[in-house]
Design an enzyme around this catalytic site. Structure first.
Site, short mmCIF file in Angstrom:
data_model
loop_
_atom_site.label_atom_id
_atom_site.label_comp_id
_atom_site.label_asym_id
_atom_site.label_seq_id
_atom_site.Cartn_x
_atom_site.Cartn_y
_atom_site.Cartn_z
N TYR A 139 24.18 105.27 31.36
CA TYR A 139 23.94 106.71 31.46
C TYR A 139 24.50 107.52 30.28
O TYR A 139 25.68 107.44 29.99
CB TYR A 139 24.54 107.25 32.78
CG TYR A 139 24.57 108.76 32.80
CD1 TYR A 139 23.39 109.48 32.92
CD2 TYR A 139 25.76 109.44 32.65
CE1 TYR A 139 23.40 110.86 32.89
CE2 TYR A 139 25.79 110.82 32.63
CZ TYR A 139 24.59 111.52 32.74
OH TYR A 139 24.62 112.89 32.70
N HIS A 143 28.12 109.27 37.57
CA HIS A 143 26.69 109.30 37.86
C HIS A 143 26.31 108.41 39.05
O HIS A 143 25.38 107.59 38.97
CB HIS A 143 25.88 108.94 36.60
CG HIS A 143 24.72 109.87 36.38
ND1 HIS A 143 23.42 109.50 36.58
CD2 HIS A 143 24.67 111.17 36.02
CE1 HIS A 143 22.63 110.52 36.34
NE2 HIS A 143 23.36 111.55 36.00
C1 GCO Z 1 24.84 116.18 34.38
C2 GCO Z 1 23.79 115.33 35.02
C3 GCO Z 1 22.54 115.17 34.23
C4 GCO Z 1 21.49 114.42 35.05
C5 GCO Z 1 20.13 115.01 34.86
C6 GCO Z 1 19.06 114.30 35.67
O1 GCO Z 1 25.99 116.01 34.73
O2 GCO Z 1 24.46 117.05 33.59
O3 GCO Z 1 24.35 114.18 35.53
O4 GCO Z 1 22.80 114.56 33.01
O5 GCO Z 1 21.44 113.08 34.71
O6 GCO Z 1 20.21 116.35 35.19
O7 GCO Z 1 17.89 115.03 35.68
MG MG Z 2 26.25 114.78 36.35
#
Ligand code: GCO
Ligand code: MG
Length: 408
Positions: free
Chosen positions: A160, A217
Site C-alpha cells: 500500500y 490499511h
Molecule cells: C488514506 C487512505 C487512502 C485510501 C484511498 C482508497 O489514508 O488516505 O487510506 O489512501 O487508500 O482513499 O480510495
Molecule cells: Mg487510510
C-alpha cells in the site's frame, strides 16, 4: 425560494470528481462533491436518476428536512453510494445557506475555534532511506505532521502507497491503466518484524516534535494489531490508522486493552451507526469519516458532537479523490469543531485544479486557513469542466502468498 435545476459533472484533472451544482429561483447556487473513488459513476447515476428529479421545487433552505427525506425515503439505509449522493446535496444546500446569510459556513456552525487547522502530508519511500528523504522534504516545506509508509524488505510485492523503485511515486488512489485492478501480495509476519524498528529509526532521526502517523490499511487481525500497537508505543505515534477492519466494532477492544497508541479509524465508514460503539466506548482517539461518504455536513456535525463527548478528535479523510468542494466543507468543520485533531491534506493545488475549482482557502506551513467567502468558499468553472470526462480506473487488490484474498 425554490430549487429550479441541478446538474452533475464527472471528471477533472487526473481524477473523476463528481460535482453537483444546485440552482435556485433566486440566482444563488450551491456546490457539492459526490466523488466515490473508483466507483464515481454510481453516485452520479443515483443523483441523476432519482435524487435530482425529487429536488426540483423544494425549498433549498430546508436542508435538514431534505436530508431526512432522502435518507428515510430510500428505505434501504446507509451505504457509500447513497451517502455520497446525499452528501453532495447536503453540502450544496449548506453552500446556498451560507451565501444567503452572506457568511462563511464556519460562522453558521458556531464560529472559529482556531486560527489554522494542522494538516498532515503523505511521505513514502521504496525503502526506509527513501522515506527519510521524503519526510525531510515535507519538513522543509513546513509540515508539522507526516504519515510515513515505506517498502518492506522481503515483502513479495510493493504494498500500500509504496512505489516499486527509489525516488518514484505511485498513484495508489487511482490507477488509470484500467478497470481491472493490479494485485499486491502481502505477508503480515514480514511487516510485523520490520515496521516497528523502521518507525523507531524515523523517530530517532527526526526527534520528538514531528507528529508521525502510520496507516496499516486494514491489514491486521485484532490480535496482531494489538501486538503492533504495543510494539510501537515507544515511538509515540500521533496515530496508528486502520490497524484492523472495523465492520466489527468490538474488534477495537483488543487493541485498547493492550496499548495506549492512539488509534484512528473511519475512512470507509458512512454513518454514525458504523462508529457509535467505537466512540461511546472510547475505543478510538480519532474519527476519520469524510464529509462526502459520511452523508454531508448535517450528519457529520452530529458525529463530531458525539465524538466530542468522548474525547475522540477529528482526523477527516483527505485523500486526493476528494474534490476541493468537500475539502472546503471539511475546512469549515475543522475551523469550528472544538474537538478538531488534524486534517489529511494532499496537495490538490495543480494549476488545472485551481482553475476548475477557484477558492482562497490557503495552506501555509502545514496549516490550513479557511476562506472567509460566503458559503463553502469554492467555485466551479463549468467552461473548464468541458475539458474533462470520466476515465475508468482502479486501485489494487491484495492477496496473501497462498492466494487468499486480503484487505487492500
Ligand atoms: C488514506 C487512505 C487512502 C485510501 C484511498 C482508497 O489514508 O488516505 O487510506 O489512501 O487508500 O482513499 O480510495
Ligand atoms: Mg487510510
Amino acid at each position: 425560494m425554490k430549487i429550479t435545476d441541478a446538474k452533475v459533472f464527472v471528471g477533472g484533472p487526473g481524477k473523476n470528481y463528481v460535482t453537483l451544482k444546485i440552482m435556485t429561483d433566486q440566482g444563488v447556487y450551491g456546490l457539492g462533491d459526490a466523488t466515490l473513488n473508483n466507483r464515481e459513476t454510481l453516485p452520479a447515476a443515483y443523483l441523476q436518476d432519482y435524487l435530482i428529479p425529487n429536488l426540483i421545487g423544494l425549498d433549498p433552505r430546508n436542508s435538514e428536512d431534505i436530508w431526512q427525506y432522502f435518507y428515510r425515503g430510500a428505505y434501504f439505509r446507509k451505504g457509500p453510494i447513497a451517502m455520497a449522493a446525499f452528501g453532495a446535496i447536503d453540502m450544496a444546500l449548506w453552500d446556498i445557506k451560507g451565501k444567503l446569510a452572506n457568511m462563511p459556513l464556519y460562522q453558521l456552525f458556531g464560529g472559529k475555534s482556531r486560527d489554522g487547522a494542522m494538516v498532515y502530508a503523505h511521505a513514502t519511500g521504496a525503502d526506509l532511506p527513501d522515506l527519510m528523504d521524503s519526510i525531510a522534504a515535507y519538513i522543509d516545506e513546513g509540515y508539522k505532521a507526516v504519515r510515513v509508509q515505506c517498502g518492506i524488505p522481503g515483502m513479495p510485492t510493493a504494498s500500500y502507497a509504496v512505489p516499486e523503485t527509489k525516488g518514484a511515486s505511485k498513484d495508489y488512489i487511482t490507477d488509470f491503466s484500467g478497470i481491472i485492478p493490479k494485485t499486491e501480495i502481502w505477508d503480515t509476519d514480514t511487516y510485523m518484524r520490520y515496521m516497528p524498528g523502521a518507525l523507531a529509526d524515523i523517530r530517532a532521526k527526526f526527534g520528538p516534535d514531528l507528529k508521525l502517523l502510520h496507516d496499516v490499511h486494514h491489514r491486521l487481525t485484532p490480535r496482531e494489531a494489538a501486538a503492533f500497537a504495543k510494539a510501537v508505543e515507544p515511538v509515540g505515534l500521533f496515530w496508528l490508522e486502520d490497524p484492523t477492519p472495523a465492520e466489527d466494532q468490538n474488534a477495537l477492544r483488543m487493541i485498547r486493552h493492550h496499548s495506549t497508541t492512539p488509534i484512528a479509524i473511519g475512512e470507509v465508514f458512512n454513518s454514525v451507526w458504523d462508529c457509535n460503539r467505537l466512540i461511546e466506548d472510547e475505543l478510538i482517539d480519532f474519527i476519520r469519516l469524510a464529509v462526502t461518504y459520511g452523508g454531508g455536513i448535517t450528519p457529520m456535525k452530529r458525529i463530531i458532537e458525539l465524538a466530542g463527548f468522548h474525547n475522540v478528535r477529528t482526523g477527516f479523510h483527505g485523500a486526493p479523490s476528494h474534490s476541493p468542494i468537500s475539502m472546503a466543507a471539511q475546512h469549515h468543520l475543522n475551523a469550528w469543531a472544538p474537538n478538531f485533531g488534524i486534517q489529511e491534506y494532499l496537495v490538490l493545488g495543480t494549476p488545472e485544479c485551481d482553475e476548475l475549482f477557484p477558492s482562497d482557502h490557503k495552506m501555509e506551513n502545514g496549516m490550513m486557513y479557511v476562506s472567509d467567502a460566503p458559503g463553502l468558499g469554492v467555485d466551479f468553472d463549468e467552461g473548464e469542466a468541458q475539458r474533462y470526462s470520466y476515465k475508468p480506473g482502479s486501485h489494487p487488490v491484495v492477496r496473501l502468498q497462498d492466494g487468499t484474498m486480503w484487505n487492500y
